[in-house]
Design an enzyme around this catalytic site. Structure first.
Site, PDB file in Angstrom:
ATOM      1  N   GLY A  91    -130.806 -14.033 -11.391  1.00 50.74           N
ATOM      2  CA  GLY A  91    -129.930 -12.882 -11.347  1.00 50.74           C
ATOM      3  C   GLY A  91    -128.640 -13.157 -10.603  1.00 50.74           C
ATOM      4  N   ARG A 119    -131.915  -7.205 -17.424  1.00 49.42           N
ATOM      5  CA  ARG A 119    -131.364  -6.691 -16.169  1.00 49.42           C
ATOM      6  C   ARG A 119    -129.921  -6.227 -16.370  1.00 49.42           C
ATOM      7  NH1 ARG A 119    -133.203 -10.797 -11.441  1.00 49.42           N
ATOM      8  NH2 ARG A 119    -132.440  -9.049 -10.157  1.00 49.42           N
ATOM      9  N   SER A 165    -126.805  -4.725  -5.086  1.00 49.42           N
ATOM     10  CA  SER A 165    -125.721  -5.178  -4.212  1.00 49.42           C
ATOM     11  C   SER A 165    -125.098  -6.469  -4.724  1.00 49.42           C
ATOM     12  CB  SER A 165    -126.245  -5.390  -2.791  1.00 49.42           C
ATOM     13  OG  SER A 165    -127.188  -6.454  -2.751  1.00 49.42           O
ATOM     14  N   GLN A 166    -125.776  -7.152  -5.663  1.00 47.37           N
ATOM     15  CA  GLN A 166    -125.253  -8.423  -6.164  1.00 47.37           C
ATOM     16  C   GLN A 166    -123.934  -8.242  -6.917  1.00 47.37           C
ATOM     17  OE1 GLN A 166    -128.412 -10.247  -8.423  1.00 47.37           O
ATOM     18  NE2 GLN A 166    -129.569 -10.818  -6.596  1.00 47.37           N
ATOM     19  N   SER A 191    -129.328  -2.238  -0.466  1.00 52.13           N
ATOM     20  CA  SER A 191    -129.517  -3.580   0.121  1.00 52.13           C
ATOM     21  C   SER A 191    -128.287  -4.012   0.927  1.00 52.13           C
ATOM     22  CB  SER A 191    -129.830  -4.604  -0.980  1.00 52.13           C
ATOM     23  OG  SER A 191    -130.959  -4.215  -1.720  1.00 52.13           O
ATOM     24  N   ASP A 307    -136.945  -6.540  -1.099  1.00 53.77           N
ATOM     25  CA  ASP A 307    -137.657  -7.722  -1.586  1.00 53.77           C
ATOM     26  C   ASP A 307    -138.963  -7.955  -0.831  1.00 53.77           C
ATOM     27  OD1 ASP A 307    -135.943  -8.337  -3.620  1.00 53.77           O
ATOM     28  OD2 ASP A 307    -134.936  -9.995  -2.588  1.00 53.77           O
ATOM     29  N   LYS A 334    -135.460  -5.186 -10.909  1.00 52.39           N
ATOM     30  CA  LYS A 334    -135.482  -6.590 -10.500  1.00 52.39           C
ATOM     31  C   LYS A 334    -136.122  -7.430 -11.616  1.00 52.39           C
ATOM     32  CE  LYS A 334    -133.966  -6.102  -6.155  1.00 52.39           C
ATOM     33  NZ  LYS A 334    -132.935  -6.919  -5.488  1.00 52.39           N
ATOM     34  N   ARG A 379    -142.361 -12.662  -6.724  1.00 60.03           N
ATOM     35  CA  ARG A 379    -142.749 -11.871  -5.557  1.00 60.03           C
ATOM     36  C   ARG A 379    -144.060 -11.121  -5.776  1.00 60.03           C
ATOM     37  NH1 ARG A 379    -139.304 -13.346  -2.213  1.00 60.03           N
ATOM     38  NH2 ARG A 379    -137.073 -13.555  -2.686  1.00 60.03           N
TER      39      ARG A 379
END
Length: 432
Positions: A91, A119, A165-166, A191, A307, A334, A379
């Site tokens: 991502g 995404r 936030s990316q 985030s 996360d 995510k 995760r």
């Protein structure tokens, strides 16, 4: 985070470098003038995909000392030419690289796996267009994305950061390469600690950044200079060994992850304190000690450390009262819908679980062994492997999914918590 006495140091965990720091530093080094040195970078599927993408864009990365050092030679500007960039599942590649190439000149096509295509990228494409870029996305507003680059203008811009936030991090890192100053007004930021990390690293590479009241971030043009950086251990990954110590009644130390960390996810140890773990954070390490008993009966907002919410949720059935995690709506976007994935697997284990748009409640229970549906999400696989230290018969349908951020995860978990000292292995028999 305040220090509290913990047990003796216990075993030292070998946690690989931060993915978030590694990929940000790679991009900043590629945008800088001169050669930068990244020590102890994370070597995993996501970072290798990011590094390869930069190499396809003309950046030179020399790997030294068995991948313990990466030397990155940047051009001091955005890339020039045409390129197809394969992002795999990363991502960060899909969110960080389009703003970078938009400051250059050429035509750049980004694509990735089916998982990554699902995404969202719409807010990023809209902002790049407002800054003067030419951007098209796939039918669902995601990949494949095509960027027609001829530099970006800068100016005043509002960034929708409610989904990730990316988007903002990618735009911020490209801002010093734009033609004029940029003033970002941040709308609905999730985030937030990751933005603090981005700004700290930008300054490390020489960017001129000012934070103003009202969530306004001003960035001056002028580019970046080269830097030497040692990458910290990954705090998100460390959450699994910290949780494992808590549920097994042992003590684990993560060297190199202490006060002054750039990573907000180290705040997960504060959640473990609420569960009853003893925590000590020093300048150079973090130590977590558990006694195997977990205290529940609380609600916690993990929106800024989302996360790690799965790490808590996976072990929450072992607590003595329900635990609610809230503020995590963006976790549905995510690698998987992480709220739904956690709820599905907990119910398969026989654990009563309630969920809403941005929350999940896990009730105490006696989980039964089952096959965990990882959904190709590293995760999910790692979090439920921790529960497997206490619950016999837990297996993973996709043990290799952990390679996205920690290829050696299963081996390290076995080393720290050997099978002779726990009920069952979280791996399928014979799997690696």
């Amino acid at each position: 985070m305040t220090d509290t006495p913990a047990h003796a140091a216990g075993r030292a965990a070998r946690i690989p470098g931060s993915k978030s720091i590694t990929n940000r530093a790679l991009l900043l080094a590629a945008a800088a003038t001169g050669t930068s040195r990244l020590r102890s970078p994370l070597v995993s599927a996501d970072t290798v995909a990011f590094r390869t993408a930069l190499e396809n864009l003309g950046c030179r990365v020399e790997r030294q000392s068995h991948d313990q050092v990466w030397e990155v030679t940047g051009a001091g500007c955005g890339p020039t030419g045409d390129a197809h960039v394969w992002c795999e599942d990363a991502g960060t590649a899909a969110r960080f690289l389009p703003p970078f190439v938009a400051t250059g000149h050429g035509r750049f096509v980004f694509d990735g796996s089916a998982q990554l295509r699902a995404r969202p990228l719409g807010p990023l494409a809209e902002t790049l267009t407002a800054l003067g870029g030419t951007v098209t996305t796939g039918p669902s507003g995601g990949l494949p994305m095509t960027v027609g680059a001829d530099g970006l203008d800068g100016g005043a811009i509002t960034v929708d950061s409610s989904l990730s936030s990316q988007f903002l991090s990618g735009l911020l890192m490209a801002a010093p390469l734009m033609r004029s100053p940029v003033a970002f007004t941040v709308d609905s930021l999730v985030s937030r600690p990751y933005i603090a990390m981005t700004l700290a690293l930008m300054r490390r590479f020489g960017a001129k950044v000012t934070e103003r009241p009202g969530d306004v971030i001003e960035v001056q043009p002028g580019g970046y200079g080269s830097a030497t950086l040692t990458v910290e251990p990954d705090a998100s990954t460390a959450s699994y060994v910290f949780a494992a110590a808590t549920v097994t009644g042992t003590t684990v130390t993560v060297p190199g992850l202490g006060r002054g960390s750039l990573q907000g996810d180290l705040r997960f140890v504060d959640v473990l304190r609420r569960l009853g773990a003893r925590v000590q954070v020093t300048e150079s390490a973090t130590v977590v000690a558990g006694d195997g008993r977990l205290r529940g009966g609380f609600s916690v907002d993990m929106g800024e450390i989302s996360d790690t919410f799965m790490t808590l949720a996976a072990i929450a059935p072992l607590a003595d009262a329900p635990i609610t995690v809230r503020g995590i709506a963006h976790a549905r976007l995510k690698e998987s819908d992480r709220i739904a994935a956690v709820a599905q697997n907990l119910r398969a284990l026989g654990v009563d679980t309630d969920e809403g748009r941005d929350w999940i409640t896990i009730h105490p229970g006696s989980p039964l062994g089952t096959r965990i549906a990882c959904r190709r999400d590293h995760r999910i696989g790692m979090a439920f492997s921790v529960l497997g230290l206490r619950v016999p018969g837990i297996t993973l349908d996709d043990p290799s999914c952990v390679g996205k951020t920690f290829p050696g995860f299963h081996e390290e978990l076995r080393r720290l918590f050997p099978p002779t000292s726990r009920p069952a292995s979280p791996l399928r028999q014979g799997s690696r």
